[in-house]
Design a protein around this motif. Structure first.
Motif, PDB file in Angstrom:
ATOM      1  N   THR A 165       0.828  -1.207   0.000  1.00 24.53           N
ATOM      2  CA  THR A 165       0.000   0.000   0.000  1.00 24.53           C
ATOM      3  C   THR A 165       0.858   1.251   0.000  1.00 24.53           C
ATOM      4  N   ALA A 219       1.058   4.173  -2.691  1.00 22.97           N
ATOM      5  CA  ALA A 219       0.809   5.546  -2.246  1.00 22.97           C
ATOM      6  C   ALA A 219       1.912   6.476  -2.756  1.00 22.97           C
ATOM      7  N   LEU A 254      -6.516   2.032  -3.249  1.00 23.86           N
ATOM      8  CA  LEU A 254      -5.488   2.986  -3.665  1.00 23.86           C
ATOM      9  C   LEU A 254      -4.854   2.558  -4.982  1.00 23.86           C
ATOM     10  N   TYR A 261      -4.825   4.462  -8.662  1.00 22.90           N
ATOM     11  CA  TYR A 261      -3.557   4.666  -9.362  1.00 22.90           C
ATOM     12  C   TYR A 261      -3.650   4.146 -10.794  1.00 22.90           C
ATOM     13  N   VAL A 288      -7.921  12.474  -6.471  1.00 19.63           N
ATOM     14  CA  VAL A 288      -7.471  12.143  -5.114  1.00 19.63           C
ATOM     15  C   VAL A 288      -8.377  12.817  -4.087  1.00 19.63           C
ATOM     16  N   SER A 342     -11.483  10.972  -3.747  1.00 19.76           N
ATOM     17  CA  SER A 342     -11.229   9.707  -3.057  1.00 19.76           C
ATOM     18  C   SER A 342     -11.112   9.901  -1.545  1.00 19.76           C
ATOM     19  N   PHE A 364      -6.112   8.187   1.525  1.00 19.71           N
ATOM     20  CA  PHE A 364      -6.095   9.158   0.420  1.00 19.71           C
ATOM     21  C   PHE A 364      -5.834  10.577   0.914  1.00 19.71           C
ATOM     22  N   VAL A 382      -2.212  10.878   1.090  1.00 24.65           N
ATOM     23  CA  VAL A 382      -1.700  11.115  -0.261  1.00 24.65           C
ATOM     24  C   VAL A 382      -1.873  12.575  -0.637  1.00 24.65           C
TER      25      VAL A 382
END
Length: 485
Positions: A158, A162, A207, A211, A360, A363, A388, A391
């Motif tokens: 993950t 990320a 995630l 992506y 993003v 999300s 998120f 991120v």
């Protein structure tokens, strides 16, 4: 004007200060829960010490090969060591969920023949996670270490995605410091190393799915969605974002994901969930698991499963009462209405063209709204939104997203204290922190997707030195974005 005075007038400073104070207190209380590995076999120690160190050593070696040097390499090394130390120090910590559920399931699996393990429905998790538990039950190694190691490996994957997502949105190279930070986030350390939970497995799929959508790789995106649903039902929280992506394109008019490959989702789900059928089991039990997840556990008798959301004050409302059904119907309707409004308004305001940073942001917002307003939510269900939002912090690198992240993490940590540090009553303040985070994210949303009624407030929010990186700004260099905040 004096910078110190300016800072004191900025309410973001006070929000972060309160969050830092709460974190400091909870960190001290965490020391009571330290349980380093003790006793056990040689194999137990090899798993917890070596298997935990291996990903850090591999990633550090890759950083060296890619010529990461100087302060960046030192930063990565220090945070890798800290992450490793925390995971080792809490290795023997047994949460209530492990004692009451996971260890009981493992005991039952050990007593069953292999074929019966696949046929019988043990626990209330979908088959995909149970495959690992069945495999662990056949190994002469302490299952607590195996369960935590599985979640940790999920966290590593993950964190890699990320860091890749941050690099993609910023149009920058892969950042090992960002990767190191993700592996040290409180949500990671608490969920797996202390709690022995596996939320990173489905959240990591969410995630990775986003992506691959931004990379316009439809099949890989759909595989991630299918795998996420096979791990846990909470993967549903990201699906409204998937719907928006299906109906939208990037700024160059290229579709993110294509309708014609959507059949990959059920195919991936069935492919990993059908294994019990080959041992004589029933595929219909797979679906009964998801029903059981929605009706068992903390939320079995109430409107709230100790979640930091708007329904926490109604935790004691008895199931079956008139108030229970009224509140249940009311908040399901409110959640659906807000999500529908956000989906429609996003498509209209963006003219169905989205930038990566907007994806993003969506999300973060849509899962956050779902968990904050829905009844029968559990304490860990903000995991996707937290991930998120982290991120987004790394992408925008400004005070607004950091304040939202600090508030959300503080609310979650207060909730986690109920099950981990056993602090009674403190978690009742958690919805207030999450509400602050949600308010910030909403204002960021309306700064990106203007609305006649809400945009003036968002503009005042932004003009008060609360700039959120616009799509074109998010694609500039690191130094440019840092300067803007």
């Amino acid at each position: 004007m004096n910078t110190a005075i300016d800072r004191k007038k900025d309410y973001r400073f006070w929000i972060v200060l309160v969050c830092a104070a709460v974190f400091a207190v909870l960190t001290v209380l965490d020391l009571r829960m330290i349980r380093p590995p003790r006793g056990g076999s040689v194999a137990d120690f090899v798993v917890i010490y070596v298997a935990t160190a291996l990903p850090f050593l591999i990633l550090f070696g890759v950083a060296l090969l890619l010529r990461v040097r100087g302060k960046r390499l030192a930063f990565v090394g220090v945070f890798f060591l800290l992450s490793y130390a925390v995971r080792i120090l809490f290795a023997d910590l047994q949460s209530n969920d492990y004692i009451w559920f996971l260890s009981v399931w493992m005991k039952e699996y050990r007593a069953l023949p292999l074929k019966e393990c696949f046929i019988r429905q043990v626990g209330n998790y979908p088959p995909l996670y149970n495959y690992f538990l069945i495999a662990f039950s056949r190994l002469p190694i302490r299952d607590l270490y195996l369960i935590k190691t599985l979640s940790f490996y999920g966290e590593v994957l993950t964190a890699v995605f990320a860091a890749k997502l941050v690099a993609l949105v910023r149009k920058d190279s892969f950042s090992f410091p960002v990767l190191a930070l993700f592996l040290f986030f409180p949500i990671f350390l608490s969920n797996s190393s202390k709690w022995a939970q596996c939320d990173t497995l489905y959240a990591g799929c969410a995630l990775a799915g986003i992506y691959f959508a931004l990379k316009r790789k439809s099949v890989l995106c759909y595989i991630c969605i299918g795998l996420g649903l096979a791990f846990k039902l909470q993967m549903l929280f990201i699906l409204p974002v998937g719907l928006i992506l299906l109906l939208s394109a990037d700024k160059n008019g290229k579709k993110f994901i294509l309708w014609r490959y959507i059949w990959v989702v059920p195919l991936a789900f069935i492919a990993v969930s059908i294994v019990p059928v080959f041992f004589g089991g029933s595929f219909f039990k797979v679906f009964s698991v998801y029903f059981n997840q929605a009706t068992e556990g903390n939320a079995q008798h109430g409107l709230n499963g100790h979640c930091a959301n708007v329904l926490l004050p109604f935790y004691a409302v008895p199931k079956g009462s008139i108030a229970y059904y009224i509140l249940f119907a009311l908040f399901v309707t409110i959640t659906a209405a807000i999500l529908l409004f956000l989906i429609i308004h996003t498509l209209r305001a963006s003219k169905r063209q989205l930038s990566p940073v907007q994806v993003v942001l969506l999300s973060v917002l849509l899962p956050l709204v779902s968990v904050f307003f829905m009844p029968k939510m559990y304490d860990r269900f903000y995991y996707i939104a937290e991930l998120f939002l982290a991120v987004l912090v790394c992408v925008s690198r400004n005070k607004n997203t950091f304040t939202a992240f600090a508030a959300l993490e503080t609310g979650q940590w207060l909730i986690y204290t109920r099950s981990l540090a056993k602090i009674k009553g403190a978690y009742y303040a958690s919805p207030l922190f999450v509400a602050f985070a949600l308010a910030f994210v909403f204002l960021l949303y309306f700064a990106q997707f203007p609305h006649p009624k809400f945009s003036p407030l968002a503009e005042r929010f932004r003009s008060y030195d609360m700039r959120f990186s616009a799509p074109q700004q998010a694609e500039t260099s690191d130094s440019d974005i840092s300067a803007q905040s």
